[in-house]
Design a protein around this motif. Structure first.
Motif, short mmCIF file in Angstrom:
data_model
loop_
_atom_site.label_atom_id
_atom_site.label_comp_id
_atom_site.label_asym_id
_atom_site.label_seq_id
_atom_site.Cartn_x
_atom_site.Cartn_y
_atom_site.Cartn_z
N GLU A 51 42.93 -51.82 -4.46
CA GLU A 51 42.93 -52.88 -3.44
C GLU A 51 41.50 -53.18 -3.00
OE1 GLU A 51 45.79 -53.96 0.19
OE2 GLU A 51 44.45 -52.28 0.67
N LEU A 52 41.02 -54.37 -3.37
CA LEU A 52 39.71 -54.83 -2.93
C LEU A 52 39.82 -55.34 -1.49
CD1 LEU A 52 36.74 -55.68 -3.97
CD2 LEU A 52 37.72 -57.96 -4.05
N ILE A 53 38.87 -54.93 -0.65
CA ILE A 53 38.86 -55.39 0.74
C ILE A 53 37.52 -56.06 1.02
CG2 ILE A 53 39.05 -54.72 3.16
CD1 ILE A 53 40.60 -52.24 2.24
N LYS A 54 37.59 -57.32 1.44
CA LYS A 54 36.41 -58.09 1.82
C LYS A 54 36.68 -58.74 3.17
CE LYS A 54 34.84 -60.87 -1.37
NZ LYS A 54 34.73 -61.86 -2.47
N PHE A 55 35.62 -59.26 3.79
CA PHE A 55 35.84 -60.08 4.97
C PHE A 55 36.41 -61.42 4.53
CE2 PHE A 55 32.62 -57.44 7.34
CZ PHE A 55 33.50 -57.03 8.33
N ARG A 56 37.36 -61.91 5.27
CA ARG A 56 37.99 -63.19 4.96
C ARG A 56 37.01 -64.33 5.16
NH1 ARG A 56 42.49 -65.45 8.88
NH2 ARG A 56 43.03 -67.39 7.84
N SER A 57 37.00 -65.26 4.20
CA SER A 57 36.08 -66.40 4.29
C SER A 57 36.81 -67.75 4.20
CB SER A 57 35.02 -66.33 3.19
OG SER A 57 35.62 -66.34 1.92
N MET A 58 38.12 -67.71 3.95
CA MET A 58 38.88 -68.95 3.79
C MET A 58 40.03 -69.05 4.77
SD MET A 58 39.11 -69.52 -0.29
CE MET A 58 37.65 -69.48 -1.32
N LYS A 59 40.34 -70.28 5.14
CA LYS A 59 41.50 -70.55 5.99
C LYS A 59 42.76 -70.67 5.13
CE LYS A 59 38.67 -73.23 9.23
NZ LYS A 59 38.42 -74.56 9.81
N ASP A 60 43.91 -70.47 5.73
CA ASP A 60 45.18 -70.64 5.03
C ASP A 60 45.62 -72.09 5.11
OD1 ASP A 60 45.36 -67.90 4.38
OD2 ASP A 60 46.16 -67.46 6.37
N ALA A 61 44.81 -72.99 4.56
CA ALA A 61 45.08 -74.43 4.68
C ALA A 61 45.92 -74.93 3.50
CB ALA A 61 43.76 -75.21 4.75
N VAL A 62 46.89 -75.79 3.80
CA VAL A 62 47.77 -76.37 2.78
C VAL A 62 47.81 -77.89 2.96
CG1 VAL A 62 49.21 -74.32 2.52
CG2 VAL A 62 49.81 -76.03 4.24
N ASP A 63 48.23 -78.58 1.89
CA ASP A 63 48.36 -80.04 1.99
C ASP A 63 49.71 -80.39 2.60
OD1 ASP A 63 50.29 -79.81 -0.02
OD2 ASP A 63 48.93 -80.47 -1.62
N GLY A 79 32.81 -68.80 6.86
CA GLY A 79 33.04 -68.21 5.55
C GLY A 79 31.95 -68.55 4.56
N ALA A 80 31.46 -69.79 4.61
CA ALA A 80 30.36 -70.22 3.73
C ALA A 80 29.11 -69.40 4.01
CB ALA A 80 30.09 -71.70 3.90
N LYS A 81 28.86 -69.13 5.30
CA LYS A 81 27.69 -68.32 5.66
C LYS A 81 27.87 -66.87 5.21
CE LYS A 81 26.39 -71.15 9.63
NZ LYS A 81 26.37 -71.26 11.11
N LEU A 82 29.09 -66.36 5.35
CA LEU A 82 29.37 -64.99 4.90
C LEU A 82 29.11 -64.86 3.40
CD1 LEU A 82 32.69 -64.18 6.80
CD2 LEU A 82 30.44 -63.22 7.25
N ARG A 83 29.58 -65.85 2.63
CA ARG A 83 29.42 -65.80 1.18
C ARG A 83 27.97 -65.97 0.76
NH1 ARG A 83 34.42 -68.04 -2.34
NH2 ARG A 83 36.04 -66.83 -1.30
N SER A 84 27.27 -66.91 1.39
CA SER A 84 25.88 -67.17 1.00
C SER A 84 24.98 -65.97 1.30
CB SER A 84 25.34 -68.42 1.69
OG SER A 84 25.22 -68.23 3.08
N SER A 85 25.35 -65.20 2.32
CA SER A 85 24.59 -64.00 2.68
C SER A 85 25.16 -62.73 2.03
CB SER A 85 24.60 -63.81 4.19
OG SER A 85 25.91 -63.55 4.66
N SER A 86 26.31 -62.87 1.34
CA SER A 86 27.05 -61.75 0.73
C SER A 86 27.59 -60.77 1.77
CB SER A 86 26.20 -61.01 -0.31
OG SER A 86 25.90 -61.86 -1.40
N ALA A 87 27.60 -61.17 3.06
CA ALA A 87 28.11 -60.29 4.11
C ALA A 87 29.61 -60.05 3.98
CB ALA A 87 27.79 -60.88 5.49
N ASP A 88 30.32 -60.96 3.28
CA ASP A 88 31.76 -60.75 3.09
C ASP A 88 32.05 -59.53 2.23
OD1 ASP A 88 30.62 -62.21 0.90
OD2 ASP A 88 32.62 -62.83 0.25
#
Length: 196
Positions: A51-63, A79-88
């Motif tokens: 089980e990989l555990i990361k900080f969540r970076s995405m919303k549960d958005a649906v159409d 989430g974009a900032k978390l990913r760009s900094s690899s903090a996630d």
């Protein structure tokens, strides 16, 4: 020697980054709600799931039809900032301490990719997956899948403690300049469909 390096490095990482992780946990809860962590089965050494555990970076958005939106549409500004900094990726130090991951190795991808690998590409699972790796410092998500897998196999065949140390220092540099975060037109990488 590599395992000892991983244990020491993960303990240092957890201690060093624990204040940041606490702050990020509450920021994510406030901005995106619960849960703050993203959990998913990923293939580890020899393809064995963990089980990989990361900080969540995405919303549960649906159409309007209830279909999940694309990664680019679901990723939040935080989430974009978390990913760009690899903090996630910071919670993965815990997976390293448990022995499911290594500080350095091929990144753990999706379980659904396992049957799509060629025999050569599947060799990336001969070692533990890593928080960072040779592909991450040589292009990361700006590479094609074939280029990424070739770099992963090169690492499997050439791994050493000194190479791991070099990769860790190069990773710090790449994170600071935020290089290779996403493939063109993608939030991260397009899905792997198998090599021609």
């Amino acid at each position: 020697m590599k395992r000892l390096f991983d244990v020491i490095g993960s303990i240092v990482g957890l201690i060093l980054f624990s204040p940041i992780m606490v702050v990020l946990y509450f920021l994510i809860r406030r901005n995106m709600g619960s849960p703050a962590f993203f959990r998913q089965a990923r293939p580890g050494k020899d393809g064995k799931p963990f089980e990989l555990i990361k900080f969540r970076s995405m919303k549960d958005a649906v159409d309007k039809d209830g279909n999940q939106l694309s990664d680019a549409e679901r990723i939040s500004p935080l989430g974009a900032k978390l990913r760009s900094s690899s903090a996630d990726e910071l919670p993965e130090f815990w997976s390293v301490l448990k022995g499911e991951m290594s500080l350095v190795g091929p990144r753990p991808l999706l379980m659904e990719y396992l049957p799509l690998y060629s025999t050569e590409q599947a060799r990336r699972h001969d070692v533990r997956p890593g928080i960072t790796g040779w592909a991450q410092i040589n292009g990361r998500n700006a590479l094609t899948w074939e280029e990424k897998f070739a770099l992963d196999i090169w690492y499997v065949d050439n791994q050493s403690l000194w190479l791991d140390i070099k990769i860790i220092f190069m990773t710090i540099k790449k994170v600071l300049i935020r290089d290779g975060i996403a493939a063109e037109g993608e939030a991260t990488m397009p899905k792997f469909q198998g090599s021609p």
